[in-house]
Design a protein around this motif. Structure first.
Motif, mmCIF file in Angstrom:
data_model
loop_
_atom_site.group_PDB
_atom_site.id
_atom_site.type_symbol
_atom_site.label_atom_id
_atom_site.label_comp_id
_atom_site.label_asym_id
_atom_site.label_seq_id
_atom_site.Cartn_x
_atom_site.Cartn_y
_atom_site.Cartn_z
ATOM 1 N N ILE A 233 10.849 -7.386 -8.654
ATOM 2 C CA ILE A 233 9.909 -6.472 -7.993
ATOM 3 C C ILE A 233 9.338 -7.242 -6.806
ATOM 4 O O ILE A 233 8.508 -8.133 -6.970
ATOM 5 N N ASN A 234 9.797 -6.924 -5.618
ATOM 6 C CA ASN A 234 9.392 -7.684 -4.435
ATOM 7 C C ASN A 234 7.911 -7.560 -4.133
ATOM 8 O O ASN A 234 7.243 -8.554 -3.835
ATOM 9 N N ASP A 235 7.390 -6.329 -4.213
ATOM 10 C CA ASP A 235 6.089 -6.041 -3.640
ATOM 11 C C ASP A 235 5.518 -4.833 -4.351
ATOM 12 O O ASP A 235 6.167 -3.789 -4.411
ATOM 13 N N LEU A 236 4.307 -4.958 -4.888
ATOM 14 C CA LEU A 236 3.737 -3.848 -5.641
ATOM 15 C C LEU A 236 2.268 -3.697 -5.274
ATOM 16 O O LEU A 236 1.490 -4.642 -5.398
ATOM 17 N N VAL A 237 1.896 -2.505 -4.814
ATOM 18 C CA VAL A 237 0.496 -2.186 -4.499
ATOM 19 C C VAL A 237 -0.063 -1.353 -5.644
ATOM 20 O O VAL A 237 0.533 -0.342 -6.027
ATOM 21 N N ILE A 238 -1.187 -1.770 -6.205
ATOM 22 C CA ILE A 238 -1.820 -1.042 -7.310
ATOM 23 C C ILE A 238 -3.261 -0.709 -6.920
ATOM 24 O O ILE A 238 -4.026 -1.587 -6.530
#
Length: 254
Positions: A233-238
């Protein structure tokens, strides 16, 4: 043999929640932070509750010599780190650029950028020697957007975003995964630190909506860490459901 996770900034907030989450999942832990009393208390609790083996190391992540000395001083068996969670970070002040504090700027740059680099430099070489590993960098919505008076803090988190991408390129042929988690509003000590202990001002940041809490982010970090080896998962905005952007939060007022 249990896997090992190294978590920086483990004395409170997201780092502490990550320690609980990874211990629950059977990991042994290296926990770092500036408050040794909290580290020792947490280590004892995790050992009692999850039977996790925990090594603690107290140092200031801004001090390169301390970082290298404490990490390289660990016994060889602790250098088989599978997961590095670069969690340590902070914000200081909320001033327009023309009124900004030089000391606040130095603290944010030294912690959020240089501290992350110092730890990553050491641990990435361990992972290269071991032939595998996963580095998870804690970014922020401030690394994706800029908001008024966020100037230097936003710049440091934009740097984390860039470093995350750069690390992934540099370590791609080493079998090392690199990911970033970028949370929106999380109710931890973050705002209290930003406002230098002003609890009332910090509390107002989260009024009228339900923010994320530390365990929400920790569980997301665990999701990223627990994917099969061929998945990154390269990049995750939460974000909290009530938060549409860095500056747009729907607040219900009674």
């Amino acid at each position: 043999m249990a896997k090992i996770a190294l978590i920086t900034g483990a004395t409170a907030g997201i780092g502490e929640a990550c320690a609980h989450t990874f211990a629950r999942e059977g990991y042994n832990l290296i926990l770092t932070g500036r408050r040794m009393d909290r580290l020792e208390q947490l280590a004892q609790h995790l050992n009692d509750k999850y039977n996790a083996e925990v090594a603690v190391s107290s140092f200031d992540i801004r001090n390169r010599e301390q970082v290298v000395q404490h990490l390289e001083g660990l016994p060889a068996r602790w250098k088989k780190v599978d997961i590095l969670v670069n969690n340590a970070g902070l914000s200081q002040g909320l001033d327009p650029i023309q009124n900004g504090s030089y000391d606040d700027w130095d603290t944010m740059i030294d912690t959020n950028i240089k501290g992350l680099l110092y730890v990553s430099r050491v641990v990435s070489n361990w992972m290269i020697t071991n032939g595998s590993g996963h580095i998870i960098n804690l970014g922020s919505i401030a690394g994706k957007e800029v908001y008024p008076n966020g100037n230097v803090y936003c710049a440091t988190k934009h740097a984390v975003d860039a470093l995350n991408k750069g690390m992934r390129l540099d370590l791609n042929d080493k079998g090392i995964r690199v990911s970033a988690i970028h949370p929106g509003a999380v109710e931890t000590e973050f705002s209290e630190v930003r406002f230098k202990g002003d609890k009332d001002r910090a509390k107002k940041v989260y009024e009228g909506f339900e923010p994320l809490v530390a365990v929400d982010v920790a569980e997301t970090i665990w999701f990223v860490a627990s994917r099969a080896a061929h998945i990154n998962i390269n990049d995750l905005v939460i974000m909290p459901t009530a938060q549409a952007s860095a500056t747009n939060i729907f607040r219900k007022h009674s």
